[in-house]
Design a protein around this motif. Structure first.
Motif, mmCIF file in Angstrom:
data_model
loop_
_atom_site.group_PDB
_atom_site.id
_atom_site.type_symbol
_atom_site.label_atom_id
_atom_site.label_comp_id
_atom_site.label_asym_id
_atom_site.label_seq_id
_atom_site.Cartn_x
_atom_site.Cartn_y
_atom_site.Cartn_z
ATOM 1 N N ALA A 45 0.843 -1.192 0.000
ATOM 2 C CA ALA A 45 0.000 0.000 0.000
ATOM 3 C C ALA A 45 0.881 1.246 0.000
ATOM 4 C CB ALA A 45 -0.922 -0.001 1.220
ATOM 5 N N LEU A 46 1.991 1.185 0.737
ATOM 6 C CA LEU A 46 2.926 2.318 0.733
ATOM 7 C C LEU A 46 3.466 2.559 -0.677
ATOM 8 C CD1 LEU A 46 4.761 4.419 2.082
ATOM 9 C CD2 LEU A 46 6.295 2.589 2.738
ATOM 10 N N ALA A 47 3.823 1.459 -1.351
ATOM 11 C CA ALA A 47 4.304 1.596 -2.735
ATOM 12 C C ALA A 47 3.212 2.188 -3.615
ATOM 13 C CB ALA A 47 4.746 0.241 -3.273
ATOM 14 N N ALA A 48 1.972 1.734 -3.399
ATOM 15 C CA ALA A 48 0.859 2.247 -4.207
ATOM 16 C C ALA A 48 0.609 3.726 -3.919
ATOM 17 C CB ALA A 48 -0.402 1.428 -3.954
ATOM 18 N N VAL A 49 0.750 4.117 -2.626
ATOM 19 C CA VAL A 49 0.590 5.531 -2.276
ATOM 20 C C VAL A 49 1.627 6.360 -3.030
ATOM 21 C CG1 VAL A 49 0.931 7.204 -0.421
ATOM 22 C CG2 VAL A 49 -0.468 5.191 -0.023
ATOM 23 N N SER A 50 2.856 5.846 -3.087
ATOM 24 C CA SER A 50 3.912 6.592 -3.779
ATOM 25 C C SER A 50 3.606 6.700 -5.270
ATOM 26 C CB SER A 50 5.264 5.927 -3.554
ATOM 27 O OG SER A 50 5.409 4.807 -4.386
ATOM 28 N N LEU A 51 3.127 5.595 -5.845
ATOM 29 C CA LEU A 51 2.810 5.630 -7.281
ATOM 30 C C LEU A 51 1.643 6.573 -7.542
ATOM 31 C CD1 LEU A 51 3.168 4.625 -10.151
ATOM 32 C CD2 LEU A 51 1.656 2.750 -9.636
ATOM 33 N N ASN A 52 0.689 6.586 -6.615
ATOM 34 C CA ASN A 52 -0.483 7.447 -6.776
ATOM 35 C C ASN A 52 -0.091 8.913 -6.856
ATOM 36 O OD1 ASN A 52 -3.251 8.046 -6.913
ATOM 37 N ND2 ASN A 52 -3.314 8.445 -4.722
ATOM 38 N N LEU A 53 0.982 9.269 -6.131
ATOM 39 C CA LEU A 53 1.445 10.653 -6.173
ATOM 40 C C LEU A 53 1.848 11.025 -7.601
ATOM 41 C CD1 LEU A 53 2.170 13.151 -4.495
ATOM 42 C CD2 LEU A 53 4.440 12.205 -4.179
ATOM 43 N N ALA A 54 2.577 10.120 -8.268
ATOM 44 C CA ALA A 54 2.996 10.406 -9.640
ATOM 45 C C ALA A 54 1.852 10.201 -10.620
ATOM 46 C CB ALA A 54 4.176 9.517 -10.031
ATOM 47 N N LEU A 55 1.119 9.094 -10.444
ATOM 48 C CA LEU A 55 0.103 8.692 -11.419
ATOM 49 C C LEU A 55 -1.200 9.453 -11.235
ATOM 50 C CD1 LEU A 55 -0.848 6.647 -13.590
ATOM 51 C CD2 LEU A 55 -1.406 5.105 -11.754
ATOM 52 N N SER A 247 5.278 -3.817 -11.474
ATOM 53 C CA SER A 247 4.867 -2.429 -11.745
ATOM 54 C C SER A 247 3.403 -2.395 -12.158
ATOM 55 C CB SER A 247 5.708 -1.822 -12.867
ATOM 56 O OG SER A 247 7.066 -1.899 -12.576
ATOM 57 N N GLY A 248 3.015 -3.405 -12.953
ATOM 58 C CA GLY A 248 1.618 -3.488 -13.369
ATOM 59 C C GLY A 248 0.700 -3.672 -12.171
ATOM 60 N N ASP A 249 1.101 -4.545 -11.241
ATOM 61 C CA ASP A 249 0.304 -4.763 -10.026
ATOM 62 C C ASP A 249 0.097 -3.450 -9.278
ATOM 63 O OD1 ASP A 249 0.136 -7.436 -10.491
ATOM 64 O OD2 ASP A 249 1.757 -8.006 -9.137
ATOM 65 N N LEU A 250 1.182 -2.654 -9.188
ATOM 66 C CA LEU A 250 1.072 -1.389 -8.451
ATOM 67 C C LEU A 250 0.073 -0.454 -9.143
ATOM 68 C CD1 LEU A 250 4.765 -0.628 -7.434
ATOM 69 C CD2 LEU A 250 2.930 -1.527 -6.030
ATOM 70 N N ILE A 251 0.145 -0.394 -10.483
ATOM 71 C CA ILE A 251 -0.814 0.457 -11.200
ATOM 72 C C ILE A 251 -2.232 -0.051 -10.959
ATOM 73 C CG2 ILE A 251 -1.590 1.212 -13.476
ATOM 74 C CD1 ILE A 251 1.139 1.433 -14.387
ATOM 75 N N VAL A 252 -2.390 -1.377 -10.983
ATOM 76 C CA VAL A 252 -3.712 -1.959 -10.750
ATOM 77 C C VAL A 252 -4.235 -1.544 -9.375
ATOM 78 C CG1 VAL A 252 -4.939 -4.114 -10.375
ATOM 79 C CG2 VAL A 252 -3.400 -3.897 -12.302
ATOM 80 N N MET A 253 -3.356 -1.607 -8.367
ATOM 81 C CA MET A 253 -3.787 -1.199 -7.019
ATOM 82 C C MET A 253 -4.284 0.236 -7.018
ATOM 83 S SD MET A 253 -0.832 -2.673 -4.584
ATOM 84 C CE MET A 253 -0.362 -4.378 -4.677
ATOM 85 N N VAL A 254 -3.508 1.115 -7.643
ATOM 86 C CA VAL A 254 -3.873 2.533 -7.626
ATOM 87 C C VAL A 254 -5.204 2.746 -8.335
ATOM 88 C CG1 VAL A 254 -3.216 4.803 -8.459
ATOM 89 C CG2 VAL A 254 -1.502 3.332 -7.446
ATOM 90 N N VAL A 255 -5.365 2.123 -9.500
ATOM 91 C CA VAL A 255 -6.587 2.366 -10.259
ATOM 92 C C VAL A 255 -7.778 1.664 -9.618
ATOM 93 C CG1 VAL A 255 -7.694 2.062 -12.482
ATOM 94 C CG2 VAL A 255 -5.333 2.763 -12.365
ATOM 95 N N LEU A 256 -7.542 0.462 -9.112
ATOM 96 C CA LEU A 256 -8.614 -0.274 -8.433
ATOM 97 C C LEU A 256 -9.111 0.511 -7.234
ATOM 98 C CD1 LEU A 256 -9.898 -3.093 -8.792
ATOM 99 C CD2 LEU A 256 -8.334 -3.930 -7.061
ATOM 100 N N GLY A 257 -8.186 1.118 -6.505
ATOM 101 C CA GLY A 257 -8.578 1.858 -5.308
ATOM 102 C C GLY A 257 -9.176 3.210 -5.631
ATOM 103 N N GLY A 258 -8.730 3.798 -6.699
ATOM 104 C CA GLY A 258 -9.205 5.131 -7.058
ATOM 105 C C GLY A 258 -8.031 6.067 -7.230
ATOM 106 N N MET A 259 -7.801 6.472 -8.476
ATOM 107 C CA MET A 259 -6.659 7.331 -8.769
ATOM 108 C C MET A 259 -6.850 8.705 -8.177
ATOM 109 S SD MET A 259 -5.032 7.175 -12.435
ATOM 110 C CE MET A 259 -6.500 7.745 -13.185
ATOM 111 N N GLY A 260 -5.750 9.267 -7.713
ATOM 112 C CA GLY A 260 -5.797 10.643 -7.247
ATOM 113 C C GLY A 260 -6.678 10.829 -6.027
ATOM 114 N N SER A 261 -6.889 9.740 -5.274
ATOM 115 C CA SER A 261 -7.593 9.922 -4.008
ATOM 116 C C SER A 261 -6.645 9.489 -2.908
ATOM 117 C CB SER A 261 -8.877 9.103 -3.987
ATOM 118 O OG SER A 261 -8.586 7.795 -3.554
ATOM 119 N N LEU A 262 -6.792 10.116 -1.762
ATOM 120 C CA LEU A 262 -5.792 9.959 -0.709
ATOM 121 C C LEU A 262 -5.698 8.524 -0.208
ATOM 122 C CD1 LEU A 262 -3.844 11.834 0.614
ATOM 123 C CD2 LEU A 262 -5.514 12.242 2.402
ATOM 124 N N PHE A 263 -6.853 7.917 0.062
ATOM 125 C CA PHE A 263 -6.840 6.570 0.620
ATOM 126 C C PHE A 263 -7.050 5.486 -0.441
ATOM 127 C CE2 PHE A 263 -7.495 9.104 4.373
ATOM 128 C CZ PHE A 263 -6.717 8.467 5.308
#
Lengths: 315, 305
Positions: A45-55, A247-263
């Motif tokens: 989740a920490l990795a996904a949070v970091s990717l979310n900042l960029a993505l 890397s794909g898994d991380l993108i999936v996490m971010v998009v699955l959870g909701g891009m550009g949202s804090l949690f």
């Protein structure tokens, strides 16, 4: 701003409470597996949070964030192999290496736009993967086992599972706080402005290249931190940690959870890893279900989990 | 010297193979504006089909032809079922959706053919080395790959530049809405182009299959090299893809065989031996980075819309 009590706030509060109380549950029931699983979830989740900042906030589709996991992990692994066990030395070096790599990749890929940006971090991450596979001294393809976890002179003991879990959780919450502060600062608003309309932001005098580059470097460094934790968690680091599907898994996490949202990334990481667990119980060939599911999320649920909780926000 | 010529031919062969893969990618991107990560899966499927059909018919050539047709059909089915809904969407959507497709394809192959790899045996007439120059022999099969790839590249050039279909493809690349408005069945055109790209990927896969084993994930590493090729060549440009594919093929092959020796001149033996594998695999990416510094749009950028 005082938010009304809504479904989303309730879910976030419940999730955080569950994460905080998890070690209590595991020590009562003796369920070691849950603690291991959740440490992993928290780190990813920490990795996904970091990717979310960029993505999510920066609009930079980086398909190479796993490289930072690898760099953070390998920095710890190599230093530990060479006899440097102190976390006070290991961690800054690992973070510095991730930041440097992010600076170089970001500087190159941000010169280009659109679809090039997707492919260049991907290519460099693959390069990092091959380099790690070629490091014969550090195990090559087979990877490197950490003799000892990073030591912090008695301050905190990462070898203790519960302490390590809380360390990871604290770093996750800290980075969510950091992202929250960043995205609401002038810097973060400029980066989000550049995502919406780069030309316009430049026209009103923002050097968007530097803003986006800084955003990418912060994101990469945070992901390096996740890599440090991941290596400490498994006591092992191998090239597989930065294979491109990660890397794909991380993108999936971010998009699955909701891009550009804090949690969002936290939701995404929990959801994806739980989904993996659940689907792999149905069938050995669980990815045959996950693949089409992803396709459906892309086609019909753009806002991800966060979007569903907020109510229909179609993108 | 013999070895050098052989390595040059190997480089050319690998480069042409990369071109077949990159041409499909860049065609699909140039015309449909679609980023297709699952292109490597089509490469893999081509190889699996060829191995199956060749075993079934007992003929390598017949198996290859059937596999090409089958990959074409799979490609068109993928376009109709999934890709069609992605046109005009964000590139991130393409990346995610096609990443999902990769998982699906990899797992389907595991389900159908099992986790162990297959092999595609060559017929005897392709196994005997051929004397290409006095005293220099070269693998007949690799030579056949070169010949087939060059023929396909020429045919592709002819189709795109000289036929009505090619004219529509080029028109579609420069203005999709307009050719739709002129009464061209753009849906059919896109399905055809995607199928063509799939068949090219399948051809690359089935030709590589006898050299390497046919296995799950075989398309993924080469896919990233194909990305490097189209980034260097300029996305959307077939000519750029051809030149940079051959360039990448040469550099990669020659780099792997001669770079360790060069390194030994500067470094001592042990350091060179440890650093060489890591450094020679970096070579191609360093060149990509250098080209991007000078020309961020690649060597032959396709004309802007």
């Amino acid at each position: 701003m005082i938010r009304k009590l809504n479904l989303r706030a309730v879910v976030i509060a419940t999730l955080l409470a569950a994460l905080l109380l998890l070690p209590l549950y595991t020590s009562l029931t003796g369920d070691r597996f849950a603690l291991t699983l959740f440490t992993r979830i928290v780190i990813l989740a920490l990795a996904a949070v970091s990717l979310n900042l960029a993505l999510g906030y920066g609009g930079m589709v980086s398909f190479g964030h796993a490289a930072f996991l690898g760099i953070g992990g390998y920095a710890v692994g190599i230093l530990s192999y060479e006899g440097v066990g102190s976390g006070f030395v290991q961690w800054p070096i690992a973070l510095g290496a991730s930041a440097l790599f992010a600076l170089v990749i970001g500087a190159l890929s941000l010169r280009t736009r659109g679809v090039y940006f997707i492919m260049i971090p991907l290519a460099f991450a693959q390069m990092a993967y091959y380099i790690a596979s070629g490091l014969a001294r550090y195990g090559g393809d087979d990877g490197l086992t950490l003799q000892n976890r990073s030591s912090f002179a008695g301050l905190i003991n990462p070898s203790n599972k519960v302490q390590f879990y809380y360390l990871c959780l604290a770093l996750l919450l800290g980075s969510i706080y950091l992202v929250w502060r960043l995205t609401n600062s002038r810097f973060g608003l400029a980066v989000q402005g550049a995502r919406s309309n780069d030309t316009r932001m430049r026209a009103i005098g923002f050097p968007t290249y530097r803003y986006k580059l800084a955003c990418f470097v912060i994101s990469g460094t945070l992901c390096g931190l996740a890599g440090i934790l991941l290596a400490n968690n498994t006591d092992f680091v191998s090239p597989a940690i930065m294979f491109w599907t990660r890397s794909g898994d991380l993108i999936v996490m971010v998009v699955l959870g909701g891009m550009g949202s804090l949690f969002g990334p936290l939701f995404g990481a929990v959801a994806l890893l739980f989904l993996e667990e659940a689907l792999s119980r149905i069938t050995e060939y669980w990815q045959i279900l996950l693949g089409p599911l992803l396709l459906l999320v892309v086609l019909f649920a753009r806002g991800g989990i966060d979007g569903l909780l907020k109510g229909a926000r179609r993108g | 010297m013999t070895l050098f010529i052989e390595q040059c031919l190997n480089g050319l062969q690998f480069g042409l193979l990369l071109f077949l893969l990159a041409a499909g990618l860049t065609l699909v991107f140039g015309i449909m504006d679609l980023v297709n990560l699952a292109h490597g899966s089509l490469y893999m499927i081509g190889a699996y089909f060829a191995a199956t059909f060749a075993a079934w018919t007992g003929s390598f050539v017949l198996g290859a032809i059937l596999a090409l047709g089958a990959t074409l059909l799979v490609g068109m089915a993928v376009e109709v079922i999934a890709m069609r809904k992605l046109y005009g969407r964000d590139h991130l959507d393409h990346v995610l959706a096609t990443f999902g497709l990769i998982l699906f394809f990899d797992e389907s192959v595991r389900l159908i053919w099992g986790p162990a790899g297959l092999s595609l045996p060559l017929p005897s007439w392709l196994q005997t080395p051929i004397t290409i120059l006095p005293g220099i022999q070269y693998s007949a099969y690799r030579l056949a790959i070169i010949v087939v790839s060059v023929a396909v590249a020429a045919a592709l050039y002819f189709i795109v530049m000289r036929t009505r279909l090619g004219m529509l493809i080029r028109a579609g690349a420069s203005n999709r809405e307009m050719i739709g408005a002129l009464g061209i069945n753009i849906k059919l055109l896109f399905t055809l182009v995607f199928g063509l790209g799939a068949a090219l990927a399948g051809l690359a896969g089935l030709m590589q299959a006898p050299i390497l084993t046919v296995q799950i994930g075989m398309g993924e590493n080469i896919l990233i090299l194909a990305f490097v090729v189209i980034v260097i060549g300029g996305i959307g440009s077939i000519r750029g893809a051809f030149i940079s594919a051959v360039l990448v093929g040469f550099i990669d092959t020659l780099g792997r065989s001669y770079f360790p020796d060069l390194l030994r001149l500067v470094l001592d033996r042990n350091t060179a031996a440890t650093a060489a594998p890591a450094l020679s695999s970096m070579l191609i990416y360093i060149i990509m980075a250098a080209i991007l510094v000078v020309r961020p749009e690649g060597l032959f950028p396709a004309s802007r819309r």
